[in-house]
Design a protein around this motif. Structure first.
Motif, PDB file in Angstrom:
ATOM      1  N   LYS A   1       5.187  13.087  -4.585  1.00  0.00           N
ATOM      2  CA  LYS A   1       3.999  12.514  -4.036  1.00  0.00           C
ATOM      3  C   LYS A   1       4.464  12.461  -2.388  1.00  0.00           C
ATOM      4  N   THR A   2       3.111  12.792  -1.993  1.00  0.00           N
ATOM      5  CA  THR A   2       3.499  12.861  -0.369  1.00  0.00           C
ATOM      6  C   THR A   2       2.219  12.438   0.221  1.00  0.00           C
ATOM      7  N   ASP A   3       0.921  12.406  -0.399  1.00  0.00           N
ATOM      8  CA  ASP A   3      -0.252  11.630   0.071  1.00  0.00           C
ATOM      9  C   ASP A   3      -0.223  10.125   0.010  1.00  0.00           C
ATOM     10  N   LEU A   4      -1.269   9.661   0.795  1.00  0.00           N
ATOM     11  CA  LEU A   4      -1.409   8.157   0.910  1.00  0.00           C
ATOM     12  C   LEU A   4      -2.866   8.016   0.700  1.00  0.00           C
TER      13      LEU A   4
ATOM     14  N   GLU B   1       0.740  -1.175  -0.122  1.00  0.00           N
ATOM     15  CA  GLU B   1       0.151   0.022  -0.178  1.00  0.00           C
ATOM     16  C   GLU B   1       0.759   1.152   0.057  1.00  0.00           C
ATOM     17  N   LEU B   2       1.839   1.415   1.034  1.00  0.00           N
ATOM     18  CA  LEU B   2       2.826   2.380   0.962  1.00  0.00           C
ATOM     19  C   LEU B   2       3.497   2.703  -0.322  1.00  0.00           C
TER      20      LEU B   2
ATOM     21  N   ALA C   1       2.468   2.291  -3.267  1.00  0.00           N
ATOM     22  CA  ALA C   1       1.597   2.698  -4.472  1.00  0.00           C
ATOM     23  C   ALA C   1       1.558   4.397  -4.203  1.00  0.00           C
ATOM     24  N   ALA C   2       1.801   4.696  -2.886  1.00  0.00           N
ATOM     25  CA  ALA C   2       1.692   5.952  -2.624  1.00  0.00           C
ATOM     26  C   ALA C   2       3.081   6.899  -2.496  1.00  0.00           C
TER      27      ALA C   2
END
Lengths: 210, 210
Positions: free
Chosen positions: B207-210, A145-146, A148-149
């Motif tokens: 990217k910084t959002d989850l 999950e991480l 992908a972010a």
DNA sequence: CCTACCGATCGGTAGG
DNA sequence: CCTACCGATCGGTAGG
């Protein structure tokens, strides 16, 4: 209080249970302080308040006792749950929080990493397969999950993300310990926040010339 | 060939010199394979082709022999010179080249890191101070130059840059080894290039959002 | 779980 | 540098 079927009230510990636990605690201290071979069954028995022969009512031998200590205390058993449980609203927050919690736990018992090293040197890492089979699935699901972010460099798989994160936290604790032992001033040492700054953003931010 | 005063032709090794070297080689193998306590003076003597009593003509005891092996082979004695000697026209190039050379050397002898661990667990790191006094000055001078050329996060001193770089290389070799031991597929593992990508640029690139 | 003990192996030494 | 050996300590067991 109602008793949940998932959490049955355990039987009160018998005297044998308490002795066994005292042995595990004493063995942990000895193995972590001296390593596997230099820890003696006599010192472990002393620490648990029994005589050496009594150990064999609870464990088949020194190897069996070491295996039990490894399964209960190995750093990986502390690292993975902390990673999964870390709070935060962004990937960066969650990784920073996880890293801080893990580093704090590993530094609270400064000899804890010795269990990792003793297992690899003196037991050729024979317990690692069992440990990682138990711990890996949930950690891998979490880190996917991480992955992908974040915007990981090409070639970094979710598995590699887990590897590099754990490696970075271990590197923090390990380098701080050996540099302190070597006599470096504590003030100059990078801690978990500095290691995570680099892990998240790198040491280059535009500058590339020398 | 003219003889430079800086490089006098050494005396040809005597038989005693050769025995001493054979002992150092055999001791290195034993310590690295089994750690300090599990390595026996008898096995070391065997490896060097002499009888156990003969060791004491060359070394005062097991500790003295171990100290000699540590000074000759400790991973730090290989890491620092490689770092200083690495070629490249930018900070990034030099750090990448250094990291590759160091990782290759540490992985060529897969047990070499054991010397580091054995020294910390079984000797409480008592040789580290001497090692770092010898190696640190030149490495620190070198890395100070690099520090000026990179855009390190606030709070990272030149010393911290050295610490995090060495820590990252050690983390690469160490995590690869324990994951391989744990049965992970080699194809999924991050190597030195991936670790250095992260070290230089971080896992977040916007990217910084989850 | 203790007492008493086993064989094995250890690091190191004496004497030559 | 070898032969022969020392005391110490080890992990583990028998018997109760």
């Amino acid at each position: 209080m109602a008793q949940s079927p998932d959490h049955p009230i355990p039987d009160p510990p018998t005297k044998g249970d308490r002795t066994r636990q005292a042995l595990l605690d004493a063995a942990y201290q000895q193995f972590v302080q001296r390593g596997f071979h230099a820890a003696s069954m006599r010192a472990i028995a002393d620490g648990a308040g029994i005589t050496p022969g009594g150990i064999y009512n609870h464990f088949a031998g020194k190897d069996d006792l070491f295996a039990a200590v490894v399964l209960a205390h190995h750093p990986l058993t502390r690292i993975f749950p902390q990673l999964i449980a870390a709070p935060g609203h962004t990937a960066e927050e969650r990784l920073r929080n996880a890293a801080q919690a893990i580093a704090a736990e590993l530094e609270a018992d400064e000899k804890l990493l010795n269990l990792f090293f003793a297992e690899m040197i003196e037991c050729q890492g024979k317990h690692l397969a069992l440990l990682s089979e138990t711990l890996m699935p949930k950690a891998l699901a979490f880190v996917t999950e991480l992955h992908a972010a974040t915007d990981t460099p090409p070639g970094i798989t979710p598995f590699g993300l887990l590897q590099t994160f754990v490696g970075t936290v271990l590197a923090t604790v390990f380098t701080r310990r050996f540099l302190a032992t070597a006599g470096a001033p504590a003030i100059a040492l990078a801690g978990i926040d500095e290691f995570m700054d680099i892990y998240l953003h790198g040491i280059l931010r535009g500058k590339t010339d020398l």
